[in-house]
Design an enzyme around this catalytic site. Structure first.
Site, PDB file in Angstrom:
ATOM      1  N   GLU A   1       0.842  -1.192   0.000  1.00 39.47           N
ATOM      2  CA  GLU A   1       0.000   0.000   0.000  1.00 39.47           C
ATOM      3  C   GLU A   1       0.880   1.246   0.000  1.00 39.47           C
ATOM      4  OE1 GLU A   1      -2.415   1.536  -0.857  1.00 39.47           O
ATOM      5  OE2 GLU A   1      -4.094   1.317   0.516  1.00 39.47           O
ATOM      6  N   ASP A   2       0.345   2.335  -0.496  1.00 40.45           N
ATOM      7  CA  ASP A   2       1.120   3.577  -0.526  1.00 40.45           C
ATOM      8  C   ASP A   2       1.163   4.243   0.846  1.00 40.45           C
ATOM      9  OD1 ASP A   2      -1.599   4.158  -0.599  1.00 40.45           O
ATOM     10  OD2 ASP A   2      -1.485   5.533  -2.293  1.00 40.45           O
TER      11      ASP A   2
ATOM     12  N   ARG B   1       1.146  11.945  -9.209  1.00 43.09           N
ATOM     13  CA  ARG B   1       1.616  10.590  -8.929  1.00 43.09           C
ATOM     14  C   ARG B   1       3.044  10.377  -9.418  1.00 43.09           C
ATOM     15  NH1 ARG B   1      -2.776   7.480  -7.281  1.00 43.09           N
ATOM     16  NH2 ARG B   1      -4.784   7.959  -8.237  1.00 43.09           N
TER      17      ARG B   1
ATOM     18  N   PHE C   1      -1.218  16.145   4.310  1.00 42.20           N
ATOM     19  CA  PHE C   1      -1.622  15.504   3.065  1.00 42.20           C
ATOM     20  C   PHE C   1      -0.434  15.523   2.107  1.00 42.20           C
ATOM     21  CE2 PHE C   1      -3.606  14.890  -1.018  1.00 42.20           C
ATOM     22  CZ  PHE C   1      -4.512  13.890  -0.728  1.00 42.20           C
TER      23      PHE C   1
ATOM     24  N   ASP D   1      -3.653   5.656   6.566  1.00 41.65           N
ATOM     25  CA  ASP D   1      -4.142   6.904   7.144  1.00 41.65           C
ATOM     26  C   ASP D   1      -5.114   6.538   8.274  1.00 41.65           C
ATOM     27  OD1 ASP D   1      -4.521   9.730   7.158  1.00 41.65           O
ATOM     28  OD2 ASP D   1      -6.263   9.552   5.855  1.00 41.65           O
TER      29      ASP D   1
HETATM   30  P1  IMP Z   1      -7.228   4.931   4.886  1.00 45.03           P
HETATM   31  O1  IMP Z   1      -8.278   3.949   4.537  1.00 45.03           O
HETATM   32  O2  IMP Z   1      -7.812   6.145   5.569  1.00 45.03           O
HETATM   33  O3  IMP Z   1      -6.060   4.361   5.668  1.00 45.03           O
HETATM   34  O4  IMP Z   1      -6.719   5.556   3.555  1.00 45.03           O
HETATM   35  C1  IMP Z   1      -5.802   4.990   2.759  1.00 45.03           C
HETATM   36  C2  IMP Z   1      -5.867   5.592   1.359  1.00 45.03           C
HETATM   37  O5  IMP Z   1      -6.192   6.988   1.404  1.00 45.03           O
HETATM   38  C3  IMP Z   1      -4.532   5.514   0.701  1.00 45.03           C
HETATM   39  O6  IMP Z   1      -4.408   4.331  -0.020  1.00 45.03           O
HETATM   40  C4  IMP Z   1      -4.531   6.741  -0.207  1.00 45.03           C
HETATM   41  O7  IMP Z   1      -5.099   6.427  -1.449  1.00 45.03           O
HETATM   42  C5  IMP Z   1      -5.423   7.738   0.489  1.00 45.03           C
HETATM   43  N1  IMP Z   1      -4.645   8.743   1.251  1.00 45.03           N
HETATM   44  C6  IMP Z   1      -4.558   8.860   2.586  1.00 45.03           C
HETATM   45  N2  IMP Z   1      -3.747   9.865   2.944  1.00 45.03           N
HETATM   46  C7  IMP Z   1      -3.310  10.411   1.799  1.00 45.03           C
HETATM   47  C8  IMP Z   1      -2.395  11.509   1.500  1.00 45.03           C
HETATM   48  O8  IMP Z   1      -1.829  12.198   2.366  1.00 45.03           O
HETATM   49  N3  IMP Z   1      -2.190  11.753   0.189  1.00 45.03           N
HETATM   50  C9  IMP Z   1      -2.787  11.037  -0.810  1.00 45.03           C
HETATM   51  N4  IMP Z   1      -3.611  10.008  -0.583  1.00 45.03           N
HETATM   52  C10 IMP Z   1      -3.879   9.698   0.708  1.00 45.03           C
HETATM   53 MG    MG Z   2      -4.401   4.199  -2.219  1.00 45.62          MG
END
Ligand code: IMP
Ligand code: MG
Length: 172
Positions: free
Chosen positions: A97-98, A163, A150, A101
């Site tokens: 995963e990237d 990206r 962010f 959050d």
């Molecule tokens: P989560 O489900 O809240 O953990 O979100 C994960 C996904 O939210 C990641 O795979 C990203 O696609 C997106 N995301 C969360 N934070 C960021 C950020 O700071 N920049 C860009 N995408 C983000």
């Molecule tokens: Mg993502």
């Protein structure tokens, strides 16, 4: 109009850390082959760079989930946009995963993929924003812990842009 982006993690720092992660993974999975599950689109760059440095047999599959739309804040709902092509039964699966959050995406994916009888299932994320966590997830490999900002670049987007930046940065 173009936004100004301030570098948070340089291309060189990313490269060095990926080398370390690949070494760790190659050691932890010694004697096995690793099935990388790349979460589109954000982890494409990371998955490819990591895969090239792992010194074990690697297979890859791709999955796309959506939780954000074009907003900066998660909607909290996770939806499968594209499922895996192949079965993960009896495979040593590593989800790539990237960024983690809130943790909702990975918690959901871990449960879903866990129900498909992999031999093992672990998570590797390039970035982690621990302050933002609302759902507990066990993440085995983390590239960098970052503050609650962010970020874009190296796969991460804001409204599908940025990206392709070779570094991770913040929009100013
Ligand atoms: P989560 O489900 O809240 O953990 O979100 C994960 C996904 O939210 C990641 O795979 C990203 O696609 C997106 N995301 C969360 N934070 C960021 C950020 O700071 N920049 C860009 N995408 C983000
Ligand atoms: Mg993502």
């Amino acid at each position: 109009m173009t936004d100004k982006i301030k570098i948070m993690i340089s291309e060189e720092q990313i490269n060095d850390r990926i080398n370390e992660l690949a070494m760790l993974i190659s050691k932890d999975y010694e004697g096995k082959s690793v099935h990388l599950v790349c979460i589109l689109k954000g982890s494409v760059f990371f998955s490819c760079d990591l895969a090239k440095r792992i010194t074990l047999p690697v297979t890859m599959d791709f999955m796309s989930v959506s939780s954000y739309g074009d907003e900066k804040v998660s909607s909290g709902r996770v939806r499968i946009v594209k499922d895996l092509d192949e079965s993960i039964q009896d495979k040593d699966v590593l989800i790539i995963e990237d960024i983690i959050d809130s943790g909702r995406t990975l918690a959901y994916l871990k449960e879903l993929l866990g129900s498909r009888s992999p031999r093992s299932l672990n998570i590797c994320t390039l970035l982690d924003k621990p302050e933002r966590r609302v759902t507990d997830v066990d993440v085995k490999y983390v590239g960098f812990e970052i503050p609650d900002e962010f970020v874009v670049g190296y796969g991460l987007d804001y409204q599908q842009k940025y990206r392709n930046l070779p570094f991770v940065g913040m929009i100013e």
